[in-house]
Every structure is written in structure tokens, then in C-alpha cells.
Design an enzyme around this catalytic site. Structure first.
Site, PDB file in Angstrom:
ATOM      1  N   SER A 147       0.869  -1.187   0.000  1.00 29.16           N
ATOM      2  CA  SER A 147       0.000   0.000   0.000  1.00 29.16           C
ATOM      3  C   SER A 147       0.901   1.231   0.000  1.00 29.16           C
ATOM      4  O   SER A 147       2.044   1.161   0.481  1.00 29.16           O
ATOM      5  CB  SER A 147      -0.867   0.005   1.262  1.00 29.16           C
ATOM      6  OG  SER A 147      -1.482   1.273   1.444  1.00 29.16           O
TER       7      SER A 147
ATOM      8  N   TYR B 180      -1.927  -1.282  10.327  1.00 37.53           N
ATOM      9  CA  TYR B 180      -1.920  -1.509   8.873  1.00 37.53           C
ATOM     10  C   TYR B 180      -0.673  -0.882   8.257  1.00 37.53           C
ATOM     11  O   TYR B 180       0.029  -1.518   7.463  1.00 37.53           O
ATOM     12  CB  TYR B 180      -3.190  -0.893   8.290  1.00 37.53           C
ATOM     13  CG  TYR B 180      -3.383  -1.087   6.802  1.00 37.53           C
ATOM     14  CD1 TYR B 180      -3.955  -2.259   6.299  1.00 37.53           C
ATOM     15  CD2 TYR B 180      -3.020  -0.084   5.902  1.00 37.53           C
ATOM     16  CE1 TYR B 180      -4.153  -2.420   4.943  1.00 37.53           C
ATOM     17  CE2 TYR B 180      -3.225  -0.241   4.546  1.00 37.53           C
ATOM     18  CZ  TYR B 180      -3.794  -1.409   4.063  1.00 37.53           C
ATOM     19  OH  TYR B 180      -3.988  -1.565   2.723  1.00 37.53           O
TER      20      TYR B 180
ATOM     21  N   ALA C  78       2.162  -0.214   9.659  1.00 38.39           N
ATOM     22  CA  ALA C  78       3.359  -0.965  10.049  1.00 38.39           C
ATOM     23  C   ALA C  78       3.452  -2.275   9.274  1.00 38.39           C
ATOM     24  O   ALA C  78       4.522  -2.671   8.808  1.00 38.39           O
ATOM     25  CB  ALA C  78       3.321  -1.235  11.554  1.00 38.39           C
ATOM     26  N   SER C  79       2.312  -2.941   9.106  1.00 41.71           N
ATOM     27  CA  SER C  79       2.342  -4.233   8.399  1.00 41.71           C
ATOM     28  C   SER C  79       2.753  -4.043   6.948  1.00 41.71           C
ATOM     29  O   SER C  79       3.499  -4.848   6.386  1.00 41.71           O
ATOM     30  CB  SER C  79       0.979  -4.924   8.481  1.00 41.71           C
ATOM     31  OG  SER C  79       0.009  -4.259   7.674  1.00 41.71           O
TER      32      SER C  79
HETATM   33  P1  NAD Z   1     -10.903  -6.606   0.635  1.00 45.08           P
HETATM   34  O1  NAD Z   1     -11.154  -6.452   2.079  1.00 45.08           O
HETATM   35  O2  NAD Z   1     -11.986  -6.303  -0.339  1.00 45.08           O
HETATM   36  O3  NAD Z   1     -10.381  -8.082   0.351  1.00 45.08           O
HETATM   37  C1  NAD Z   1      -9.508  -8.748   1.221  1.00 45.08           C
HETATM   38  C2  NAD Z   1      -9.787 -10.227   1.137  1.00 45.08           C
HETATM   39  O4  NAD Z   1      -8.878 -10.889   2.013  1.00 45.08           O
HETATM   40  C3  NAD Z   1     -11.212 -10.619   1.574  1.00 45.08           C
HETATM   41  O5  NAD Z   1     -11.796 -11.432   0.569  1.00 45.08           O
HETATM   42  C4  NAD Z   1     -10.984 -11.382   2.872  1.00 45.08           C
HETATM   43  O6  NAD Z   1     -11.924 -12.437   3.074  1.00 45.08           O
HETATM   44  C5  NAD Z   1      -9.595 -11.933   2.655  1.00 45.08           C
HETATM   45  N1  NAD Z   1      -8.909 -12.264   3.908  1.00 45.08           N
HETATM   46  C6  NAD Z   1      -8.948 -11.567   5.078  1.00 45.08           C
HETATM   47  N2  NAD Z   1      -8.208 -12.224   5.994  1.00 45.08           N
HETATM   48  C7  NAD Z   1      -7.706 -13.314   5.401  1.00 45.08           C
HETATM   49  C8  NAD Z   1      -6.869 -14.383   5.838  1.00 45.08           C
HETATM   50  N3  NAD Z   1      -6.430 -14.458   7.101  1.00 45.08           N
HETATM   51  N4  NAD Z   1      -6.542 -15.358   4.954  1.00 45.08           N
HETATM   52  C9  NAD Z   1      -7.006 -15.302   3.680  1.00 45.08           C
HETATM   53  N5  NAD Z   1      -7.815 -14.335   3.219  1.00 45.08           N
HETATM   54  C10 NAD Z   1      -8.143 -13.357   4.075  1.00 45.08           C
HETATM   55  O7  NAD Z   1      -9.595  -5.747   0.318  1.00 45.08           O
HETATM   56  P2  NAD Z   1      -9.173  -4.953  -0.995  1.00 45.08           P
HETATM   57  O8  NAD Z   1      -9.604  -3.556  -0.822  1.00 45.08           O
HETATM   58  O9  NAD Z   1      -9.523  -5.698  -2.234  1.00 45.08           O
HETATM   59  O10 NAD Z   1      -7.587  -4.976  -0.782  1.00 45.08           O
HETATM   60  C11 NAD Z   1      -6.762  -5.977  -1.350  1.00 45.08           C
HETATM   61  C12 NAD Z   1      -5.306  -5.655  -1.044  1.00 45.08           C
HETATM   62  O11 NAD Z   1      -4.987  -4.338  -1.499  1.00 45.08           O
HETATM   63  C13 NAD Z   1      -4.989  -5.674   0.450  1.00 45.08           C
HETATM   64  O12 NAD Z   1      -3.677  -6.159   0.635  1.00 45.08           O
HETATM   65  C14 NAD Z   1      -5.048  -4.202   0.825  1.00 45.08           C
HETATM   66  O13 NAD Z   1      -4.285  -3.922   1.958  1.00 45.08           O
HETATM   67  C15 NAD Z   1      -4.465  -3.571  -0.431  1.00 45.08           C
HETATM   68  N6  NAD Z   1      -4.852  -2.160  -0.603  1.00 45.08           N
HETATM   69  C16 NAD Z   1      -6.150  -1.796  -0.804  1.00 45.08           C
HETATM   70  C17 NAD Z   1      -6.487  -0.463  -0.983  1.00 45.08           C
HETATM   71  C18 NAD Z   1      -7.906  -0.006  -1.222  1.00 45.08           C
HETATM   72  O14 NAD Z   1      -8.126   1.211  -1.334  1.00 45.08           O
HETATM   73  N7  NAD Z   1      -8.864  -0.894  -1.340  1.00 45.08           N
HETATM   74  C19 NAD Z   1      -5.472   0.503  -0.934  1.00 45.08           C
HETATM   75  C20 NAD Z   1      -4.156   0.102  -0.696  1.00 45.08           C
HETATM   76  C21 NAD Z   1      -3.853  -1.249  -0.546  1.00 45.08           C
END
Ligand code: NAD
Length: 267
Positions: A144, A158, A160-161
Site C-alpha cells: 500500500s 496496517y 506498520a504491516s
Molecule cells: P478486501 O477487504 O476487499 O479483500 C480482502 C480479502 O482478504 C477478503 O476477501 C478477505 O476475506 C480476505 N482475507 C482476510 N483475511 C484473510 C486471511 N487471514 N486469509 C485469507 N484471506 C483473508 O480488500 P481490498 O480492498 O480488495 O484490498 C486488497 C489488497 O490491497 C490488500 O492487501 C489491501 O491492503 C491492499 N490495498 C487496498 C487499498 C484499497 O483502497 N482498497 C489501498 C491500498 C492497498
């Protein structure tokens, strides 16, 4: 990239039942890869896999908690059983806390690090031996822009991770490159996913848009395109990079007042 750029390859995409991961899974499948959608929500993973498979793609769902090494081992065995190898791993699954630091439970902090940082470590560890043996592998970690500044929507756990994940990407890339394995990260800025829309009203979305020089909030396909590039042979000399896919947002944003309002601690 041609329609069959990833033909014969098997990709695991974690957290791909919806959102960005689902777009990544769909993009690999459209280019001929066998794709395993690994998600904590096994039913949603299965549903998403069936939807993509209905277009003729080879996509399977598999219930996995990426923070559990035994489940990750089962996932790798399942994915390997399909075509004999795992060629591509996309570490996309993530969770977050939204509170201000004093209000984050210790257990919630640990869980975020377990899923967002230990999960990618466990998944990479599980696929590396066979990637090394076949002298081919592509690992893309979804970090991110929070890794480089702070998260606006999420909390410090988040941030930090994701910073840890970018550092892990660099170190893993160094260790894996001699065996023909590319490891890189993508750093999305705000992305229009159902999750994002659920935590942002129209005013907040308009504000985010104003902070993006490119003039729009990205959509999951914007992220998927860069992931596919990094997993392609066109990027075979790219190692350990963390590519911002944010429409230029990181070039400058700051709004301290609304940061605290969002966490219920206005000043
Ligand atoms: P989302 O919440 O829509 O999807 C995340 C998915 O991960 C979900 O389907 C959930 O069931 C699954 N999940 C959660 N814990 C889990 C686990 N322990 N094991 C396996 N699956 C698990 O998220 P998103 O918005 O599509 O984001 C996807 C990635 O992009 C993430 O890494 C997020 O940090 C990153 N990101 C998203 C944004 C944003 O604006 N949406 C911005 C920056 C980074």
C-alpha cells in the site's frame, strides 16, 4: 501480453474472493493461467471461482487462512496438484484496524501483523522450494502507499504491516533472484472496492479524488494490470521494487483534521 501469456502457469492469489484480488485472479485467468483463489471466506472463494470458470477459465476456490502455516501448506499442495507446480504467488489478503493507536487492542494489532505480514512470509516460504527447483517463479506482494507514508483510511497496525511487507519484499527478492525468481510489490493508493466505498461517503470520496493528480480514484483493474506486468517476462530484470499505483497521490497529501475525525478523536 497476448491472451495466453500465462498459459500453462499456475497462480495462487490470496484474499481474492472479492475486491482487488478478484480482479487480479480474473486477469491471470483471462491470460490462460490456472488460478487458485485462496480466501478466509471459503464459500466466497468458491463462488468467485465459479463465476470466473463460467467464462471458460480454469479457476478454483480454496478456503485458507494465510496466517496459519498448516492451511498454507494444504493450499500449496492443492495448487501444485492441479498442474504440477505453483509459478506465481500474489500475496493480496489483508485486514486492518481503524482506531487511533491508544485504542487498538493488542490482539487486533497482532492479528493485523499475522495476516498482512506473517501471511505473505508463510505463503512465500511454502512455494519457494519448488520455485527454486524449477528456476522460475513470480511473487507479487500487495502492499500500500501506506508503507511509504501513513494510511489515511486505516490505523497504525496496517501502516506498520505494509511497511514490513515492502521490506520483506526487498529481502526475499535478494534471496530468491539467483534462482530465477522475481519478487516485487505493488503499492495501491485508494482503490474503489466495496470495502472502500463502505467506509467512505461521497464527500470523503470526492476529497480523495482531489488528492490524486491523475483525477480519479483507481479501480481494481488498474492494480491488476501492474501485477500482471510484474509477473510477466517483460519484468524479468525487476527485483525488489515497490511500485506505487496511485495516480500520483503520494506526490503530496495532507489533511490532519479529517484523519482524527475518522478515528472518532477530533481535534
Ligand atoms: P478486501 O477487504 O476487499 O479483500 C480482502 C480479502 O482478504 C477478503 O476477501 C478477505 O476475506 C480476505 N482475507 C482476510 N483475511 C484473510 C486471511 N487471514 N486469509 C485469507 N484471506 C483473508 O480488500 P481490498 O480492498 O480488495 O484490498 C486488497 C489488497 O490491497 C490488500 O492487501 C489491501 O491492503 C491492499 N490495498 C487496498 C487499498 C484499497 O483502497 N482498497 C489501498 C491500498 C492497498
Amino acid at each position: 501480453m497476448s491472451a495466453a501469456s500465462f498459459g500453462g502457469r499456475t497462480a495462487i492469489v490470496t484474499g481474492a474472493a472479492g475486491g482487488i484480488g478478484n480482479a487480479i485472479a480474473g486477469a491471470f485467468a483471462a491470460q490462460g493461467a490456472t488460478v487458485v483463489i485462496a480466501d478466509l471466506d471459503g464459500r466466497a472463494a468458491e463462488r468467485s471461482a465459479q463465476q470466473l470458470a463460467a467464462t471458460g477459465a480454469d479457476v478454483r476456490g480454496f478456503a485458507t487462512d494465510v496466517s496459519d502455516s498448516r492451511q498454507v501448506h494444504s493450499l500449496t499442495e492443492f495448487a501444485t496438484s492441479l498442474r504440477g507446480s505453483v509459478d506465481i504467488l500474489v500475496n493480496n489478503a489483508a485486514i486492518t484496524t481503524t482506531e487511533i493507536i491508544e485504542d487498538i487492542d493488542e490482539s487486533a494489532w497482532r492479528r493485523v501483523l499475522d495476516v498482512n505480514l506473517t501471511g505473505p512470509f508463510l505463503c512465500a516460504k511454502a512455494v519457494l522450494p519448488q520455485m527454486r527447483r524449477q528456476r522460475y517463479g513470480k511473487i507479487v506482494n500487495i502492499a500500500s502507499v501506506a508503507a511509504k507514508r501513513i494510511s489515511f483510511n486505516s490505523g497504525a497496525s496496517y501502516t506498520a504491516s505494509k511497511a514490513g511487507l515492502v521490506a520483506f519484499t526487498r529481502h526475499l527478492a535478494y534471496e530468491a533472484a539467483p534462482d530465477g525468481i522475481n519478487v516485487n510489490a505493488v503499492c495501491p493508493g485508494p482503490v474503489l472496492t466495496p470495502m472502500m466505498e463502505s467506509v467512505s461517503d461521497s464527500t470523503a470520496l470526492a476529497q480523495r479524488r482531489n488528492e490524486i493528480p491523475a483525477g480519479r480514484i483507481s479501480v481494481p483493474d488498474d492494480q491488476a494490470g501492474v501485477v500482471l506486468f510484474l509477473a510477466s517476462d517483460a519484468a524479468s530484470m525487476v527485483h525488489g521494487q515497490a511500485v506505487d499505483v496511485d495516480g500520483g497521490a503520494l506526490l503530496g497529501w495532507t489533511d490532519t483534521a479529517s484523519y482524527f475525525v475518522r478515528r472518532g478523536a477530533p481535534r
